[in-house]
Design a protein around this motif. Structure first.
Motif, PDB file in Angstrom:
ATOM      1  N   VAL A   6       0.846  -1.118  -0.087  1.00 48.00           N
ATOM      2  CA  VAL A   6      -0.065  -0.029   0.141  1.00 48.00           C
ATOM      3  C   VAL A   6       0.928   1.250   0.067  1.00 48.00           C
ATOM      4  O   VAL A   6       1.720   1.363   0.709  1.00 48.00           O
ATOM      5  CB  VAL A   6      -1.020  -0.063   1.261  1.00 48.00           C
ATOM      6  CG1 VAL A   6      -1.784   1.097   1.208  1.00 48.00           C
ATOM      7  CG2 VAL A   6      -1.880  -1.114   1.345  1.00 48.00           C
ATOM      8  N   THR A  27       1.007   5.723  -1.188  1.00 45.65           N
ATOM      9  CA  THR A  27       0.196   6.920  -1.556  1.00 45.65           C
ATOM     10  C   THR A  27      -0.139   7.164  -2.969  1.00 45.65           C
ATOM     11  O   THR A  27       0.633   6.313  -3.763  1.00 45.65           O
ATOM     12  CB  THR A  27       1.029   8.085  -1.086  1.00 45.65           C
ATOM     13  OG1 THR A  27       2.226   8.463  -1.943  1.00 45.65           O
ATOM     14  CG2 THR A  27       1.305   8.005   0.324  1.00 45.65           C
ATOM     15  N   GLU A  28      -1.167   7.707  -3.362  1.00 43.66           N
ATOM     16  CA  GLU A  28      -1.312   7.944  -4.649  1.00 43.66           C
ATOM     17  C   GLU A  28      -0.472   8.568  -5.478  1.00 43.66           C
ATOM     18  O   GLU A  28       0.028   8.217  -6.571  1.00 43.66           O
ATOM     19  CB  GLU A  28      -2.795   8.800  -4.943  1.00 43.66           C
ATOM     20  CG  GLU A  28      -3.252   8.774  -6.220  1.00 43.66           C
ATOM     21  CD  GLU A  28      -4.716   8.945  -6.323  1.00 43.66           C
ATOM     22  OE1 GLU A  28      -5.019   9.810  -7.305  1.00 43.66           O
ATOM     23  OE2 GLU A  28      -5.450   8.458  -5.557  1.00 43.66           O
ATOM     24  N   ALA A  31       2.116   5.974  -6.280  1.00 41.53           N
ATOM     25  CA  ALA A  31       1.631   5.017  -7.372  1.00 41.53           C
ATOM     26  C   ALA A  31       1.701   5.549  -8.711  1.00 41.53           C
ATOM     27  O   ALA A  31       2.338   5.259  -9.651  1.00 41.53           O
ATOM     28  CB  ALA A  31       0.190   4.786  -6.956  1.00 41.53           C
ATOM     29  N   VAL A  73      -5.339   4.108 -11.085  1.00 42.61           N
ATOM     30  CA  VAL A  73      -5.642   4.247  -9.763  1.00 42.61           C
ATOM     31  C   VAL A  73      -6.847   4.032  -9.880  1.00 42.61           C
ATOM     32  O   VAL A  73      -7.833   5.000 -10.067  1.00 42.61           O
ATOM     33  CB  VAL A  73      -5.172   5.395  -8.819  1.00 42.61           C
ATOM     34  CG1 VAL A  73      -5.683   5.233  -7.458  1.00 42.61           C
ATOM     35  CG2 VAL A  73      -3.597   5.340  -8.867  1.00 42.61           C
ATOM     36  N   PHE A  89      -3.497   0.053  -9.550  1.00 44.62           N
ATOM     37  CA  PHE A  89      -3.724   0.148  -8.031  1.00 44.62           C
ATOM     38  C   PHE A  89      -5.091   0.342  -7.970  1.00 44.62           C
ATOM     39  O   PHE A  89      -6.063   0.735  -8.524  1.00 44.62           O
ATOM     40  CB  PHE A  89      -2.887   1.360  -7.461  1.00 44.62           C
ATOM     41  CG  PHE A  89      -1.611   1.291  -7.654  1.00 44.62           C
ATOM     42  CD1 PHE A  89      -0.607   1.065  -6.530  1.00 44.62           C
ATOM     43  CD2 PHE A  89      -0.803   1.656  -8.865  1.00 44.62           C
ATOM     44  CE1 PHE A  89       0.625   0.731  -6.753  1.00 44.62           C
ATOM     45  CE2 PHE A  89       0.560   1.591  -8.847  1.00 44.62           C
ATOM     46  CZ  PHE A  89       1.419   1.162  -7.898  1.00 44.62           C
ATOM     47  N   ARG A 143      -7.937   1.844  -4.946  1.00 45.27           N
ATOM     48  CA  ARG A 143      -7.732   2.791  -3.736  1.00 45.27           C
ATOM     49  C   ARG A 143      -8.522   2.058  -2.455  1.00 45.27           C
ATOM     50  O   ARG A 143      -9.191   1.360  -2.486  1.00 45.27           O
ATOM     51  CB  ARG A 143      -8.881   3.875  -3.912  1.00 45.27           C
ATOM     52  CG  ARG A 143      -8.144   4.996  -4.881  1.00 45.27           C
ATOM     53  CD  ARG A 143      -9.122   6.366  -4.858  1.00 45.27           C
ATOM     54  NE  ARG A 143      -8.628   7.319  -5.771  1.00 45.27           N
ATOM     55  CZ  ARG A 143      -9.014   7.427  -6.992  1.00 45.27           C
ATOM     56  NH1 ARG A 143      -9.897   6.930  -7.391  1.00 45.27           N
ATOM     57  NH2 ARG A 143      -8.335   8.337  -7.845  1.00 45.27           N
ATOM     58  N   CYS A 145      -3.223   3.227  -1.828  1.00 44.77           N
ATOM     59  CA  CYS A 145      -3.496   2.508  -3.029  1.00 44.77           C
ATOM     60  C   CYS A 145      -2.663   1.162  -2.724  1.00 44.77           C
ATOM     61  O   CYS A 145      -1.542   1.021  -2.690  1.00 44.77           O
ATOM     62  CB  CYS A 145      -2.906   3.430  -4.117  1.00 44.77           C
ATOM     63  SG  CYS A 145      -3.696   5.127  -4.335  1.00 44.77           S
TER      64      CYS A 145
END
Length: 336
Positions: A8, A10-11, A14, A42, A77, A79, A84
């Protein structure tokens, strides 16, 4: 930068996988980063079978690159409330067209999301694509996704009724939540009415029962108790079972709320959602429509031209964040 499968991040981390100078774009429900050799997606959800279906419309650059002869790699990815989830590189990318326009993009992966992680990812909308030609199949897929963390039963005690009702009980086996509270599908259909109709459901408060014609594969159905005569439902049993399953997800779940909203408020609530393509139900309002998004079901009932009776159900508290900002006067609201 490399990211481990199922980790996992962060956006921004990603999207950075698309490389320096990547173009950042947004679609209907997803974010994209388009780089020279890679597109990062994402998405709001992931299916249990190791696939994602992204609904259109899409940014023009994304469509051009994926429709080209030399397609870039697609790294996806899903959410989560905390970031993410890395799904890895798509094994295949299938473009779905309708009337000459790109309607959806289906990504499949080598490995499905592990069961321990699936419960943290909002259920997807793959089932919605089936509604028009296979409402029973759509119902089965919705139940499997929405109630994926509720164990199924080891046996299937239900033995009678038309095929759509049998399919419902197979999907609901061991899951009393699916049978409902606000309205309830009976464990077995009940005969013995003077008119020969078969009772298969009832309101949670006993105000009405649901009856169907006998000896039909997909029978017509009626409400008994909402009027001084039998009130026909607009959809036959197959469509109604999907709609009533969605209604119970919106009305009976532990997360969500109920409010009376005006037309502009209703439009804001359903703006990012997709309408379920079935005719309106006659309960809880005379014209009740279902709308869905990843991990979200909204029931919108219209009895007059100015106000709507609205129920919202979600799978994760984070999905209520947008609704909190709309300033609605909630009759009830539960986010934990």
């Amino acid at each position: 930068m490399e990211i481990e499968l199922w980790s996992v991040v962060t956006e921004p981390e990603a999207l950075a996988l698309a490389g320096p100078g990547a173009m950042l774009l947004t679609g209907t429900e997803a974010a994209y980063a388009v780089g020279p050799d890679t597109i990062v997606v994402v998405a709001p959800s992931a299916g249990e079978a190791g696939e994602i279906t992204l609904p259109g419309p899409f940014p023009e650059m994304v469509e051009e690159r994926l429709a080209g002869v030399l397609r870039p790699a697609v790294c996806a990815f899903a959410r989560l409330p905390e970031g993410c989830l890395a799904l890895g590189l798509a094994r295949s990318t299938v473009l779905g067209y309708r009337r000459g326009a790109l309607h959806d993009i289906r990504l499949t992966f080598e490995a499905p999301v592990p069961p321990g992680l699936l419960g943290r990812v909002a259920p997807g909308l793959d089932w919605l694509e089936q509604v028009g030609f296979d409402p029973v199949g759509a119902m089965e897929r919705f139940i499997a996704g929405w109630y994926h963390d509720v164990p199924t039963g080891n046996d299937f005690p239900f033995s009678g009724g038309p095929p759509p009702l049998q399919a419902f009980h197979r999907a609901a086996a061991g899951r009393p939540e699916v049978l409902g509270v606000s309205s309830r599908i009976l464990p077995e259909p009940v005969a013995g009415r003077p008119d020969g109709l078969i009772t298969f459901g009832q309101a949670g408060d006993g105000v009405f029962t649901m009856v169907m014609e006998p000896d039909e594969k997909d029978p017509r159905i009626w409400y008994d108790g909402l009027s001084d005569r039998l009130l026909p439902e607009r959809e036959r049993l197959s469509g109604h079972l999907l709609q009533s399953t969605l209604a119970r997800a919106a009305m009976d779940g532990p997360l969500g709320g109920m409010a009376f909203v005006d037309r502009p408020q209703a439009r804001r609530v359903i703006a990012p959602l997709r309408r379920v393509p079935l005719r309106p139900m006659r309960w809880p309002s005379l014209f009740t429509r279902c709308y869905a998004g990843p991990g979200t079901v909204v029931l919108l009932g219209e009895d007059d031209a100015d106000w709507f009776e609205m129920y919202v159900g979600v799978r994760h508290p984070d999905l209520l964040r947008r609704l909190r900002k709309l300033g609605l006067d909630w009759e009830s609201f539960t986010d934990s």
